[in-house]
Design an enzyme around this catalytic site. Structure first.
Site, short mmCIF file in Angstrom:
data_model
loop_
_atom_site.label_atom_id
_atom_site.label_comp_id
_atom_site.label_asym_id
_atom_site.label_seq_id
_atom_site.Cartn_x
_atom_site.Cartn_y
_atom_site.Cartn_z
CB SER A 1 -0.95 -0.06 1.21
OG SER A 1 -1.95 0.91 1.13
NE ARG B 1 -8.80 2.44 9.65
CZ ARG B 1 -7.75 2.08 8.92
NH1 ARG B 1 -7.25 2.92 8.03
NH2 ARG B 1 -7.20 0.90 9.06
CG ASP C 1 -6.65 -2.41 -4.49
OD1 ASP C 1 -7.34 -1.45 -4.11
OD2 ASP C 1 -5.46 -2.56 -4.15
CG HIS D 1 -5.99 -1.28 -0.69
ND1 HIS D 1 -5.15 -1.04 -1.77
CD2 HIS D 1 -5.40 -0.66 0.37
CE1 HIS D 1 -4.13 -0.29 -1.38
NE2 HIS D 1 -4.25 -0.06 -0.09
CG ASP D 2 -7.50 -4.01 4.38
OD1 ASP D 2 -6.58 -3.22 4.15
OD2 ASP D 2 -8.33 -3.85 5.30
#
Length: 382
Positions: free
Chosen positions: A171, A232, A313, A343-344
């Protein structure tokens, strides 16, 4: 035309000495020992054992947008003293504590990837990581990924490390690694860039801009933590995929006190609460901005690069990963990972990421060790 932030030869920085991290910071007593003299003539001090070093470097760096700044670079260096050094970097809220070690027995943000028998096993490699410039909230001005790369070069000088065997970046760490390869190519032999590209995608940049507006709104209302928590929670939706949410949260909503609450809200609230407990609004805002300032000309990268992209992603789409590889040329190759975690995936797909790292760093796969119990990671990605 190549994107230029000023040539490395023009960079002006001066180390002003290093000090050991305090016992309060490490929450563990150990003897403070001098570690010698860095290439810049600075004396390096750190807490040290036979296989782990934890220290602080005080220095001055000419940053891209924030001018000349005094920095405190906190780092951990773990592994045999004579082993090849691999730098590991994660998302904007990742830090120097990658995995449990002699100074901190708590799990690190990439704990499973450094377990015994893994490709990044600290018993066979020396693993170096640091806290990003601005991660302590001390810089309330624009920060650039170029600043992170220059700070790493400074840290390598101070530690007397001429060249990294590899840089493994996930990332935001991938963005930093690309800058290091472009600006300081002699400092690393190989780069593995996971879920990161040479530029921010406009869709992802727009998403981050809205997150920053949520923080700004919270600040206007004297509710900094609530604004950061909401940002978040928005971010979690960009890190993961609709498929994962359908599998985990496909339940009817509830009605409480006259309001509807959907199944994913407890998870999102927990993610926000965990995040604000350890990250300041200033640090997050400036590092979030730095993602959108990130630019690297792929053609400026001349070392071998392995780009690992995740299908689905939404922050770093496959098209950007392919464009990066094409721009670098014959020295780069693209590996694709299919995962419901988006993405994680680099946090959740430990066995598969480890297999890819083995192939990219050593040219061969290896049997995966018995996996440790999974850790729920809700606070490390960009």
């Amino acid at each position: 035309m190549p994107v230029s932030f000023g040539s490395p030869a023009e960079l002006r920085w001066q180390s002003i000495g290093s000090t050991a991290v305090s016992l309060a910071e490490r929450n563990q007593a150990s003897q403070i020992q001098p570690q010698g003299t860095g290439a810049d003539g600075a004396r390096v001090m750190a807490e040290d054992t036979d296989s782990a070093c934890c220290g602080v470097l005080d220095a001055v760096l000419a940053t891209r947008h924030a001018g000349v700044r005094k920095l405190r670079l906190r780092y951990e260096l773990v592994g045999p003293a004579d082993a090849p050094v691999v730098f590991v970097a994660g998302g904007i809220s990742a830090n120097r504590h990658v995995a449990a070690n002699a100074f901190d027995a708590s799990p690190g943000w990439a704990q499973g990837l450094l377990d015994a028998g893994r490709t990044l096993d600290p018993a066979k490699l020396r693993i170096l990581a640091f806290d990003y410039v601005g991660a302590d909230g001390s810089i309330d001005a624009p920060i650039d990924t170029a600043d992170q790369a220059d700070a790493i070069a400074m840290l390598l000088d101070a530690l007397g490390i001429d060249v990294l065997e590899a840089f493994v970046g996930y990332s935001y760490g991938a963005l930093t690694g690309l800058q290091l390869a472009s600006r300081h190519p002699a400092r690393l032999r190989k780069l593995v860039a996971v879920s990161g590209a040479h530029r921010p995608h406009p869709y992802a940049a727009a998403w981050r801009a809205l997150q920053r507006k949520a923080v700004a709104l919270g600040q206007l209302q004297c509710a900094d933590e609530q604004g950061l928590s909401l940002a978040r929670q928005f971010a979690m939706l960009s890190y993961r995929t609709p498929e994962e949410f359908e599998e985990r949260f496909d339940a009817p909503p509830t009605v409480s006190n006259g309001h509807v609450r959907v199944a994913a809200e407890d998870y999102l609230d927990a993610a926000g609460a965990k995040f604000v407990a350890r990250v300041s609004a200033t640090a997050w805002l400036r590092l979030s901005e730095s993602i959108d300032l990130h630019r690297v000309d792929p053609a400026s990268i001349k070392i071998p690069v392995s780009v690992i992209a995740v299908e689905g992603d939404r922050l770093v789409p496959m098209s950007d990963a392919a464009a990066l590889v094409e721009g670098i040329g014959p020295g780069a190759r693209l590996r694709v990972l299919r995962s419901p975690y988006g993405h994680d995936a680099f946090l959740k797909e430990t066995d598969r990421i480890d297999a890819l790292l083995a192939a990219e760093l050593h040219g061969a796969s290896r049997p995966a060790p018995i996996p440790a119990p999974a850790l729920e990671s809700i606070g490390v990605s960009v």
